[in-house]
Design a protein around this motif. Structure first.
Motif, PDB file in Angstrom:
ATOM      1  N   ARG A  70      50.126  26.572  30.154  1.00 60.35           N
ATOM      2  CA  ARG A  70      49.229  27.042  31.140  1.00 60.35           C
ATOM      3  C   ARG A  70      49.322  28.246  31.578  1.00 60.35           C
ATOM      4  N   TRP A  71      50.656  28.862  32.139  1.00 59.48           N
ATOM      5  CA  TRP A  71      51.075  29.867  32.931  1.00 59.48           C
ATOM      6  C   TRP A  71      50.242  31.057  32.628  1.00 59.48           C
ATOM      7  N   GLN A  72      50.045  31.656  31.467  1.00 52.00           N
ATOM      8  CA  GLN A  72      49.541  32.913  31.121  1.00 52.00           C
ATOM      9  C   GLN A  72      47.880  32.985  31.554  1.00 52.00           C
ATOM     10  N   ASP A  73      47.276  31.998  31.275  1.00 47.94           N
ATOM     11  CA  ASP A  73      45.785  31.890  31.588  1.00 47.94           C
ATOM     12  C   ASP A  73      45.678  31.911  33.141  1.00 47.94           C
ATOM     13  N   GLU A  74      46.472  31.037  33.841  1.00 44.87           N
ATOM     14  CA  GLU A  74      46.361  31.178  35.246  1.00 44.87           C
ATOM     15  C   GLU A  74      46.702  32.537  35.704  1.00 44.87           C
ATOM     16  N   ALA A  75      47.911  33.148  35.395  1.00 43.71           N
ATOM     17  CA  ALA A  75      48.338  34.431  35.888  1.00 43.71           C
ATOM     18  C   ALA A  75      47.148  35.281  35.758  1.00 43.71           C
ATOM     19  N   ASN A  76      46.573  35.469  34.407  1.00 43.96           N
ATOM     20  CA  ASN A  76      45.593  36.314  34.166  1.00 43.96           C
ATOM     21  C   ASN A  76      44.325  36.201  35.083  1.00 43.96           C
ATOM     22  N   LEU A  77      44.199  35.089  35.456  1.00 41.96           N
ATOM     23  CA  LEU A  77      42.850  35.042  36.371  1.00 41.96           C
ATOM     24  C   LEU A  77      43.171  35.552  37.580  1.00 41.96           C
ATOM     25  N   ARG A  78      44.355  35.605  38.273  1.00 43.24           N
ATOM     26  CA  ARG A  78      44.663  36.089  39.478  1.00 43.24           C
ATOM     27  C   ARG A  78      45.225  37.620  39.310  1.00 43.24           C
ATOM     28  N   MET A  79      45.248  38.220  38.389  1.00 47.81           N
ATOM     29  CA  MET A  79      45.649  39.526  38.299  1.00 47.81           C
ATOM     30  C   MET A  79      44.577  40.651  38.426  1.00 47.81           C
ATOM     31  N   VAL A  80      44.651  41.524  39.263  1.00 50.73           N
ATOM     32  CA  VAL A  80      43.455  42.463  39.430  1.00 50.73           C
ATOM     33  C   VAL A  80      44.065  43.905  39.518  1.00 50.73           C
ATOM     34  N   GLU A  81      43.479  44.906  39.289  1.00 49.17           N
ATOM     35  CA  GLU A  81      44.065  46.292  38.979  1.00 49.17           C
ATOM     36  C   GLU A  81      44.519  46.762  40.478  1.00 49.17           C
ATOM     37  N   GLU A  82      43.806  46.460  41.565  1.00 48.78           N
ATOM     38  CA  GLU A  82      44.038  46.738  43.045  1.00 48.78           C
ATOM     39  C   GLU A  82      45.127  46.256  43.727  1.00 48.78           C
ATOM     40  N   PHE A  83      45.687  45.199  43.071  1.00 50.94           N
ATOM     41  CA  PHE A  83      46.897  44.835  43.579  1.00 50.94           C
ATOM     42  C   PHE A  83      48.201  44.326  42.627  1.00 50.94           C
ATOM     43  N   PRO A  84      49.196  44.961  42.998  1.00 52.61           N
ATOM     44  CA  PRO A  84      50.419  44.329  41.831  1.00 52.61           C
ATOM     45  C   PRO A  84      50.530  43.017  42.223  1.00 52.61           C
ATOM     46  N   THR A  85      51.076  42.603  41.003  1.00 55.20           N
ATOM     47  CA  THR A  85      51.394  40.980  40.734  1.00 55.20           C
ATOM     48  C   THR A  85      52.812  40.760  40.587  1.00 55.20           C
ATOM     49  N   VAL A  86      53.542  39.774  41.070  1.00 56.40           N
ATOM     50  CA  VAL A  86      54.615  39.321  40.942  1.00 56.40           C
ATOM     51  C   VAL A  86      54.663  37.948  40.410  1.00 56.40           C
ATOM     52  N   LEU A  87      55.514  37.445  39.442  1.00 60.80           N
ATOM     53  CA  LEU A  87      55.437  36.020  39.054  1.00 60.80           C
ATOM     54  C   LEU A  87      56.812  35.469  39.240  1.00 60.80           C
ATOM     55  N   ILE A  88      56.787  34.252  39.707  1.00 63.82           N
ATOM     56  CA  ILE A  88      57.962  33.481  40.093  1.00 63.82           C
ATOM     57  C   ILE A  88      57.965  32.346  39.287  1.00 63.82           C
TER      58      ILE A  88
END
Length: 219
Positions: A63-81
């Motif tokens: 599940r993790w990648q689908d959930e991460a992709n839903l929360r990633m936008v170009e305007e804000f950098p993402t960190v995964l923990i």
């Protein structure tokens, strides 16, 4: 307290120890991390607590990648923990004196490599190692012994992908605050003071601050 810049989106993936089961303040260490980043560093990050109770590395891998992709936008950098492992090491079957793991060490190693390998290509990735369960009964001691093996596998996997890894197992096995919090909880999940301690350890690690670009004078 400073207002700071709105910025990073931090996705925290894992199990009930990420979600914050038995946390009287709710939100576990991710909530505390967000509060500390705002209060002490002036960073108004968005924290997503994506922990699911009883989830193993098998479920997380799915599940993790689908959930991460839903929360990633170009305007804000993402960190995964990520933080997982206790449910992999937990008992799947009781056979008298013997028990089996929910996820075998080999499968857990494979899952971890797939998760962390893909995540590290997608966004800056951090890995919080599994925490010890209560150092008490034979059953819990067996889980901690299994976690020792998984922890070593995870540590080597993190090195292979050059992902920062916070090794917490030895610390939480003997830490009085953590172990007392587990006794007040259910032996697997601490009360609020245990989550306070876990948040402190993650903060003292410094990898989160470094990843979002805080200087030494900011944290």
């Amino acid at each position: 307290m400073t207002t700071g810049a709105i910025g990073h989106r931090i996705c925290c993936f894992g199990d009930s120890l990420v979600h914050g089961v038995r946390d009287g303040e709710k939100g576990g260490w991710p909530m505390r991390l967000a509060r500390r980043l705002l209060d002490e560093a002036g960073r108004d990050v968005t924290i997503y607590n994506l922990g699911i109770r009883a989830e193993t590395s098998e479920g997380l891998k799915a599940r993790w990648q689908d959930e991460a992709n839903l929360r990633m936008v170009e305007e804000f950098p993402t960190v995964l923990i990520f933080s997982f492992g206790v449910n992999d090491a937990n008992h799947a079957e009781d056979r008298g004196e013997e028990t089996t793991m929910r996820v075998s060490p080999a499968k857990s190693a494979t899952n971890a490599a797939e998760i962390i390998g893909a995540a590290s290509k997608l966004a800056p990735t951090l890995w919080v190692g599994p925490q010890a369960v209560i150092n008490g009964s034979k059953s819990s001691q067996e889980i901690n012994q299994r976690l020792e093996g998984l922890n070593q596998i995870y540590l080597e996997t993190a090195r292979g992908f050059d992902v920062p890894y916070l090794d917490l197992l030895a610390t939480t096995l003997v830490d009085d605050t953590w172990q007392r919090a587990l006794r007040r909880g259910d032996g697997y999940h601490p009360d609020k003071f245990g989550y306070d301690r876990l948040a402190d350890l993650i903060w003292e690690w410094g990898a989160v601050q470094k990843t979002i670009g805080l200087s030494a004078s900011d944290d």
